[in-house]
Enzyme design. Structure first.
Site, mmCIF file in Angstrom:
data_model
loop_
_atom_site.group_PDB
_atom_site.id
_atom_site.type_symbol
_atom_site.label_atom_id
_atom_site.label_comp_id
_atom_site.label_asym_id
_atom_site.label_seq_id
_atom_site.Cartn_x
_atom_site.Cartn_y
_atom_site.Cartn_z
ATOM 1 N N HIS A 111 12.878 -6.188 -10.017
ATOM 2 C CA HIS A 111 12.698 -4.814 -10.478
ATOM 3 C C HIS A 111 14.063 -4.134 -10.602
ATOM 4 O O HIS A 111 15.065 -4.658 -10.108
ATOM 5 C CB HIS A 111 11.787 -4.025 -9.521
ATOM 6 C CG HIS A 111 12.291 -3.934 -8.120
ATOM 7 N ND1 HIS A 111 11.773 -4.662 -7.075
ATOM 8 C CD2 HIS A 111 13.296 -3.204 -7.591
ATOM 9 C CE1 HIS A 111 12.410 -4.388 -5.971
ATOM 10 N NE2 HIS A 111 13.359 -3.495 -6.250
HETATM 11 P P1 TYD Z 1 8.510 -4.793 -2.423
HETATM 12 O O1 TYD Z 1 8.971 -3.681 -3.319
HETATM 13 O O2 TYD Z 1 7.544 -5.775 -2.991
HETATM 14 O O3 TYD Z 1 9.756 -5.591 -1.843
HETATM 15 P P2 TYD Z 1 11.028 -6.178 -2.651
HETATM 16 O O4 TYD Z 1 12.068 -5.094 -2.625
HETATM 17 O O5 TYD Z 1 11.443 -7.380 -1.885
HETATM 18 O O6 TYD Z 1 10.591 -6.473 -4.049
HETATM 19 O O7 TYD Z 1 7.881 -4.137 -1.100
HETATM 20 C C1 TYD Z 1 7.020 -4.842 -0.238
HETATM 21 C C2 TYD Z 1 6.029 -3.847 0.358
HETATM 22 O O8 TYD Z 1 6.679 -2.909 1.179
HETATM 23 C C3 TYD Z 1 5.262 -3.072 -0.687
HETATM 24 O O9 TYD Z 1 3.909 -2.972 -0.271
HETATM 25 C C4 TYD Z 1 5.891 -1.701 -0.670
HETATM 26 C C5 TYD Z 1 6.399 -1.580 0.741
HETATM 27 N N1 TYD Z 1 7.635 -0.795 0.890
HETATM 28 C C6 TYD Z 1 7.588 0.393 1.607
HETATM 29 O O10 TYD Z 1 6.525 0.842 2.085
HETATM 30 N N2 TYD Z 1 8.735 1.091 1.793
HETATM 31 C C7 TYD Z 1 9.930 0.660 1.287
HETATM 32 O O11 TYD Z 1 10.968 1.318 1.502
HETATM 33 C C8 TYD Z 1 9.942 -0.567 0.520
HETATM 34 C C9 TYD Z 1 11.232 -1.071 -0.090
HETATM 35 C C10 TYD Z 1 8.778 -1.258 0.350
#
Ligand code: TYD
Length: 136
Positions: free
Chosen positions: A54
């Protein structure tokens, strides 16, 4: 610290080492070039399971692999680069509108992320095609 003009950049963090061990301090608008609103870390990862995929519309981040190692693929729409985060004294600054993929996590690695804003899922661009054409 001067505001970062580049879309992404490695930042070397000062290490305070003595006979007791080592310490690195992170301070907003000093070695971290923005106001810090959120800190999170990624652990229990698997070597062959990548994450990320992303870009962020407004968010700035610094990624620090505080334990072990991992690789970060960065794409600013023009340049693609892979950074090997091998040491806790190296931070990868990622500015706005930069696609990122995190992969090749070593066993028991911990990736620390310092962010300029609170978590906001609306602020993500999760489609690479939308990112490439600059569609917000
Ligand atoms: P995700 O965005 O998939 O992680 P990555 O950055 O590795 O792509 O996030 C994983 C899960 O954690 C998703 O359900 C959203 C949650 N999340 C939060 O609640 N707070 C945060 O600050 C972040 C980065 C993710």
């Amino acid at each position: 610290m001067k505001k970062i003009e580049e879309k992404f950049k490695l930042i070397e963090l000062e290490v305070f080492s003595d006979t007791r061990g080592s310490l690195i301090s992170l301070e907003q608008n000093k070695n971290i070039p923005f106001n810090i609103k959120r800190v999170y870390f990624i652990f229990n990862t698997k070597k062959d399971i990548p994450r990320g995929f992303h870009a962020h519309k407004k968010l700035e981040q610094i990624l620090i692999c505080v334990k072990g190692s991992c690789k970060i693929k960065i794409d600013d729409g023009t340049n693609i680069k892979i950074f090997d985060l091998l040491s806790p004294n190296i931070g990868l600054y990622i500015g706005t509108m930069v696609w990122r993929e995190m992969f090749d996590f070593s066993e028991n690695s911990v990736l620390l992320i310092i962010a300029s804003d609170f978590y906001n899922p609306e602020e993500y661009i999760k489609s690479y095609d939308c990112f490439k054409i600059g569609l917000l």
